[in-house]
Structures are given as C-alpha cells and as structure tokens.
Enzyme design. Structure first.
Site, PDB file in Angstrom:
ATOM      1  N   ASP A  67       0.942  -0.901   0.464  1.00 49.69           N
ATOM      2  CA  ASP A  67      -0.197  -0.572  -0.051  1.00 49.69           C
ATOM      3  C   ASP A  67       0.955   0.971  -0.559  1.00 49.69           C
ATOM      4  O   ASP A  67       1.903   1.026  -0.241  1.00 49.69           O
ATOM      5  CB  ASP A  67      -0.757  -0.163   1.367  1.00 49.69           C
ATOM      6  N   ASN A 136      -7.087  -3.396  14.340  1.00 50.98           N
ATOM      7  CA  ASN A 136      -8.579  -3.391  14.123  1.00 50.98           C
ATOM      8  C   ASN A 136      -9.113  -4.566  12.792  1.00 50.98           C
ATOM      9  O   ASN A 136     -10.633  -5.543  12.620  1.00 50.98           O
ATOM     10  CB  ASN A 136      -9.725  -2.381  13.273  1.00 50.98           C
ATOM     11  N   HIS A 138      -7.521  -5.332  10.006  1.00 53.04           N
ATOM     12  CA  HIS A 138      -7.161  -5.027   8.563  1.00 53.04           C
ATOM     13  C   HIS A 138      -5.626  -5.415   8.514  1.00 53.04           C
ATOM     14  O   HIS A 138      -4.978  -5.946   8.975  1.00 53.04           O
ATOM     15  CB  HIS A 138      -6.623  -3.294   8.186  1.00 53.04           C
ATOM     16  N   GLU A 143      -9.576  -2.417   5.297  1.00 49.80           N
ATOM     17  CA  GLU A 143     -10.390  -1.637   6.378  1.00 49.80           C
ATOM     18  C   GLU A 143     -11.268  -3.042   6.893  1.00 49.80           C
ATOM     19  O   GLU A 143     -11.738  -3.019   6.052  1.00 49.80           O
ATOM     20  CB  GLU A 143     -10.506  -0.469   6.884  1.00 49.80           C
TER      21      GLU A 143
HETATM   22  P1  PGA Z   1       1.641  -1.647  12.813  1.00 49.05           P
HETATM   23  O1  PGA Z   1       0.546  -1.823  11.566  1.00 49.05           O
HETATM   24  O2  PGA Z   1       2.918  -3.209  11.865  1.00 49.05           O
HETATM   25  O3  PGA Z   1       2.576  -0.757  12.667  1.00 49.05           O
HETATM   26  O4  PGA Z   1       1.847  -1.918  14.196  1.00 49.05           O
HETATM   27  C1  PGA Z   1       0.234  -3.414  11.065  1.00 49.05           C
HETATM   28  C2  PGA Z   1      -0.323  -3.178   9.862  1.00 49.05           C
HETATM   29  O5  PGA Z   1      -1.296  -1.820  10.488  1.00 49.05           O
HETATM   30  O6  PGA Z   1      -0.788  -3.775   9.002  1.00 49.05           O
END
Ligand code: PGA
Length: 245
Positions: A67, A136, A138, A143
């Site tokens: 992304d 959450n 994702h 999302e």
């Molecule tokens: P993080 O994010 O590695 O910063 O915890 C993971 C994600 O949001 O997929």
C-alpha cells in the site's frame, strides 16, 4: 494456518528473516510482497545484516508493496516508498526498478490501481506475501467491511488506523486519510503468506483471527481460506491463547 510462537519481537524478526532468506535462496527470482509499519522493521534489519555478512543476493528479486498513502510522493519521508528505501532497499543489492510500490502522488487513481494489479499479474503473481495485522483486523489498508473480492483500490483509512499511524508523523493532522492498497483478493492470490504479529496490542486481533468467524467485518479472517499461511507471533500477542505449532 501454521503458527510459530516465539519469545519476543527480536525472535520474531529473526525467524521471519530466516524464513524469507530461505525462500530467496531457493528461488532467486522470487516475487515478494512486502509490508510497512512497525512490525517488519526488525525483519528488514535482519535481512540487511544477513546480506552484509553472508551475501544473500536480491538482484533478481521483484517486490510489490501492499500500500501507499494518497497524496505523498516517494521523496516524502512519510511515504511507504521512502520507508522501504530507508528500511531495506538502500541497504541490499536489489535492483530498484524491480521494487514496486503503488504511486500515491498521481491524479488518476483508478488507472493506478488497475496498473498495479495488472503489474502483479504480469509477473506471475506474488510468491510470498509478508503481512502485518492492524488491531482492527485490517491487512494492507483493507479496513473492516472491505469486500473479500476487492482488487487494488483506493480506501478511506479508519480513524483507529490514523490514530495508530500518527506515531510516525509530527502531528496527527498530517496523517493522510486515504491510501491505495492491494485488495483482499489481490493478497489472497499470493502463493504463500507470512503473517507477523507482535505485542499485546495485537493480542485481541490474533484471538479473533484464530477463533472468530470468517467475516468481512474482520478482514484478516479471510486468511483462513488460504491454503498456505504461516503466522509468527510473539508471546505478548499469543498470551493465554491456545495455539499449536
Ligand atoms: P504495525 O501495523 O506493524 O505498525 O503494527 C500493522 C498494520 O497496520 O498492518
């Protein structure tokens, strides 16, 4: 899904790097799907260290990142292109032209999404996708509520994601509210997936992934439909869950 439980972030990062290095050695032309965020930084550090000490080569490797923030160009310190250059690509012998990140700084996002999806397909798909998980649920920036049939698309970030990512910015107002992300269907097409989970703040998400239903309200649950998923999770994320290696 296979789960490997490790002691802590350091061990998760080491194990994940070993896993990736093994795949690269067996298939020097591997197509790797890469992730950003705090979780894979330690893994990338280990890849760099191994490259410097043992010479593992990435010359023929092609990468696709999950992304990118909408509105940020690759020279913006908060863009994921910049992150990947700084955290990995600048320190290994990868050919930069073989590293792909969606463009966040273009005008025609629809065309960019199609181009990116097409590019992955033209390369024969991703062999190994590295994933983190949001609290959450994702994956990428898909999302809760994202269709399991989604290809690369533009998304509005959830407030919880903006809050979580604010730590990388000077002020929360600077966090972009939109992103381009590989879709859930794009991710599921990867031949193999390596999910990294670390820390107590991911415990609930991991619990839901392992014990909850497969449902679009919890995007990561779709991974249960994939035939080849390995999870490397540390004790803090696993604590109290019944898991078997
Ligand atoms: P993080 O994010 O590695 O910063 O915890 C993971 C994600 O949001 O997929």
């Amino acid at each position: 899904m296979k789960i490997i439980e490790v002691k802590d972030y350091t061990e998760m990062s080491r194990k994940a790097a070993e896993y990736i290095i093994d795949k690269v050695c067996h298939n020097p032309k591997i197509k790797l799907g890469l992730a950003t965020g705090g979780t894979p930084i330690g893994t990338y550090k280990n890849l760099i260290e191994d490259h410097k000490k043992k010479g593992t080569s990435y010359q023929d490797v092609t990468t696709f990142n999950l992304d990118e923030y909408v509105g940020l160009s690759g020279d913006n310190k908060n863009s994921y292109r910049y992150f990947m250059d700084e955290q990995l690509f600048n320190h290994i012998d990868i050919n930069k032209s073989k590293t792909n990140v969606p463009r966040g700084d273009i005008i025609n996002f629809e065309a960019e999404c199609l181009r990116y999806e097409d590019l992955i397909e033209k390369h024969g798909g991703i062999d190994l996708q590295i994933l983190g998980i949001g609290s959450n649920g994702h994956i990428g920036f898909n999302e809760p509520g994202t269709s399991f049939n989604s290809n690369t698309h533009m998304v509005e970030l959830a407030q919880s994601t903006i809050n979580a990512n604010a730590r990388f910015f000077n002020r929360i107002e600077e966090v972009p509210t939109k992103a381009i992300t590989m879709g859930i269907s794009s991710i599921l097409k990867s031949k193999e997936i390596l999910l990294l989970v670390s820390g107590e703040n991911k415990k609930e998400a991991l619990f839901k992934l392992l014990n909850g239903e497969i449902n679009e309200s919890f995007p990561a649950s779709v991974l249960k439909k994939h035939p080849c998923v390995t999870i490397i999770a540390d004790k803090a994320a696993v604590a109290g869950l019944k898991v078997h290696c």
